[in-house]
Design an enzyme around this catalytic site. Structure first.
Site, PDB file in Angstrom:
ATOM      1  N   VAL A  35       1.710  39.486  69.430  1.00  0.00           N
ATOM      2  CA  VAL A  35       2.430  38.426  70.152  1.00  0.00           C
ATOM      3  C   VAL A  35       1.781  37.100  69.751  1.00  0.00           C
ATOM      4  O   VAL A  35       0.562  36.920  69.942  1.00  0.00           O
ATOM      5  CB  VAL A  35       2.356  38.624  71.684  1.00  0.00           C
ATOM      6  CG1 VAL A  35       3.018  37.454  72.405  1.00  0.00           C
ATOM      7  CG2 VAL A  35       3.023  39.936  72.096  1.00  0.00           C
ATOM      8  N   HIS A  60      -3.566  34.748  73.569  1.00  0.00           N
ATOM      9  CA  HIS A  60      -3.862  35.491  74.809  1.00  0.00           C
ATOM     10  C   HIS A  60      -5.210  36.164  74.679  1.00  0.00           C
ATOM     11  O   HIS A  60      -5.538  36.753  73.652  1.00  0.00           O
ATOM     12  CB  HIS A  60      -2.769  36.527  75.103  1.00  0.00           C
ATOM     13  CG  HIS A  60      -2.456  37.421  73.948  1.00  0.00           C
ATOM     14  ND1 HIS A  60      -1.634  37.032  72.916  1.00  0.00           N
ATOM     15  CD2 HIS A  60      -2.860  38.680  73.657  1.00  0.00           C
ATOM     16  CE1 HIS A  60      -1.538  38.011  72.029  1.00  0.00           C
ATOM     17  NE2 HIS A  60      -2.281  39.028  72.446  1.00  0.00           N
ATOM     18  N   ASN A  87      -7.184  38.597  69.417  1.00  0.00           N
ATOM     19  CA  ASN A  87      -6.785  39.041  68.086  1.00  0.00           C
ATOM     20  C   ASN A  87      -6.068  37.876  67.406  1.00  0.00           C
ATOM     21  O   ASN A  87      -5.184  37.267  68.009  1.00  0.00           O
ATOM     22  CB  ASN A  87      -5.844  40.246  68.178  1.00  0.00           C
ATOM     23  CG  ASN A  87      -6.534  41.463  68.772  1.00  0.00           C
ATOM     24  OD1 ASN A  87      -7.707  41.700  68.522  1.00  0.00           O
ATOM     25  ND2 ASN A  87      -5.805  42.236  69.572  1.00  0.00           N
ATOM     26  N   ARG A 146      -1.286  41.889  84.089  1.00  0.00           N
ATOM     27  CA  ARG A 146      -1.722  43.156  83.492  1.00  0.00           C
ATOM     28  C   ARG A 146      -0.920  43.449  82.226  1.00  0.00           C
ATOM     29  O   ARG A 146       0.277  43.178  82.161  1.00  0.00           O
ATOM     30  CB  ARG A 146      -1.559  44.300  84.496  1.00  0.00           C
ATOM     31  CG  ARG A 146      -2.491  44.142  85.670  1.00  0.00           C
ATOM     32  CD  ARG A 146      -2.712  45.418  86.450  1.00  0.00           C
ATOM     33  NE  ARG A 146      -3.417  45.106  87.695  1.00  0.00           N
ATOM     34  CZ  ARG A 146      -4.742  44.994  87.792  1.00  0.00           C
ATOM     35  NH1 ARG A 146      -5.521  45.183  86.742  1.00  0.00           N
ATOM     36  NH2 ARG A 146      -5.303  44.692  88.957  1.00  0.00           N
ATOM     37  N   ASP A 147      -1.629  44.012  81.224  1.00  0.00           N
ATOM     38  CA  ASP A 147      -0.970  44.394  79.981  1.00  0.00           C
ATOM     39  C   ASP A 147       0.019  45.532  80.257  1.00  0.00           C
ATOM     40  O   ASP A 147      -0.254  46.431  81.054  1.00  0.00           O
ATOM     41  CB  ASP A 147      -2.021  44.832  78.950  1.00  0.00           C
ATOM     42  CG  ASP A 147      -1.472  44.865  77.542  1.00  0.00           C
ATOM     43  OD1 ASP A 147      -1.851  44.008  76.729  1.00  0.00           O
ATOM     44  OD2 ASP A 147      -0.647  45.760  77.257  1.00  0.00           O
ATOM     45  N   HIS A 153      -7.546  39.166  75.813  1.00  0.00           N
ATOM     46  CA  HIS A 153      -7.556  40.489  76.435  1.00  0.00           C
ATOM     47  C   HIS A 153      -8.863  40.611  77.239  1.00  0.00           C
ATOM     48  O   HIS A 153      -9.945  40.343  76.711  1.00  0.00           O
ATOM     49  CB  HIS A 153      -7.588  41.602  75.382  1.00  0.00           C
ATOM     50  CG  HIS A 153      -6.362  41.707  74.523  1.00  0.00           C
ATOM     51  ND1 HIS A 153      -5.357  42.611  74.777  1.00  0.00           N
ATOM     52  CD2 HIS A 153      -5.985  41.040  73.413  1.00  0.00           C
ATOM     53  CE1 HIS A 153      -4.413  42.508  73.840  1.00  0.00           C
ATOM     54  NE2 HIS A 153      -4.774  41.556  72.992  1.00  0.00           N
TER      55      HIS A 153
END
Ligand code: 5GP
Ligand code: ZN
Length: 110
Positions: free
Chosen positions: A92, A96, A83, A27-28, A98
């Site tokens: 970051v 990754h 992104n 989880r973010d 999302h």
């Protein structure tokens, strides 16, 4: 070592939702929706462009895990986003995905 490599190695704790030899999901820390999960490759790649070129099977696996998590989270719809680059909001520099859902998501995004 980058922050997501540290999460992958267990040096930094995270709430793991999935872990296999190629991919992990957690989880973010600052969720932007009721469900906000990050799905990352274990291998360090700066962004998805590099991942697509160097590890296409891992990229495919990331989307498969996203689909499984969208289902297990009970999402009626969801958004998946990479992104790429600072101007697109990447903060970051370890690729990754999302996975966002659990509320209406507006389009176009900001
Ligand atoms: P980006 O802005 O690069 O697309 O996304 C980076 C995401 O990583 C952000 O949504 C941010 O909240 C999340 N994040 C940054 N550091 C950590 C951390 O140590 N743990 C977790 N779980 N998420 C993090
Ligand atoms: Zn890394």
């Amino acid at each position: 070592m980058c922050i997501f490599c540290k999460i992958a190695s267990g040096e930094i704790p995270a709430e793991l939702l999935h872990s296999d030899d190629q991919v992990l999901a957690f989880r973010d820390l600052a969720p932007q929706a009721p469900t906000h999960i990050l799905i990352i490759p274990r291998v360090h790649c700066e962004n998805v462009d590099e991942l697509a070129e160097q590890h296409p099977q891992t990229l495919s696996r990331i989307f498969l895990v996203a689909a499984q998590l969208a289902k297990s989270e009970g999402l009626s719809g969801h958004r998946t986003v990479f992104n790429t680059g600072e101007s697109a909001g990447q903060s970051v520099f370890h690729a990754h995905l999302h996975l966002l859902g659990g509320r209406p998501l507006a389009w176009p995004p900001g």
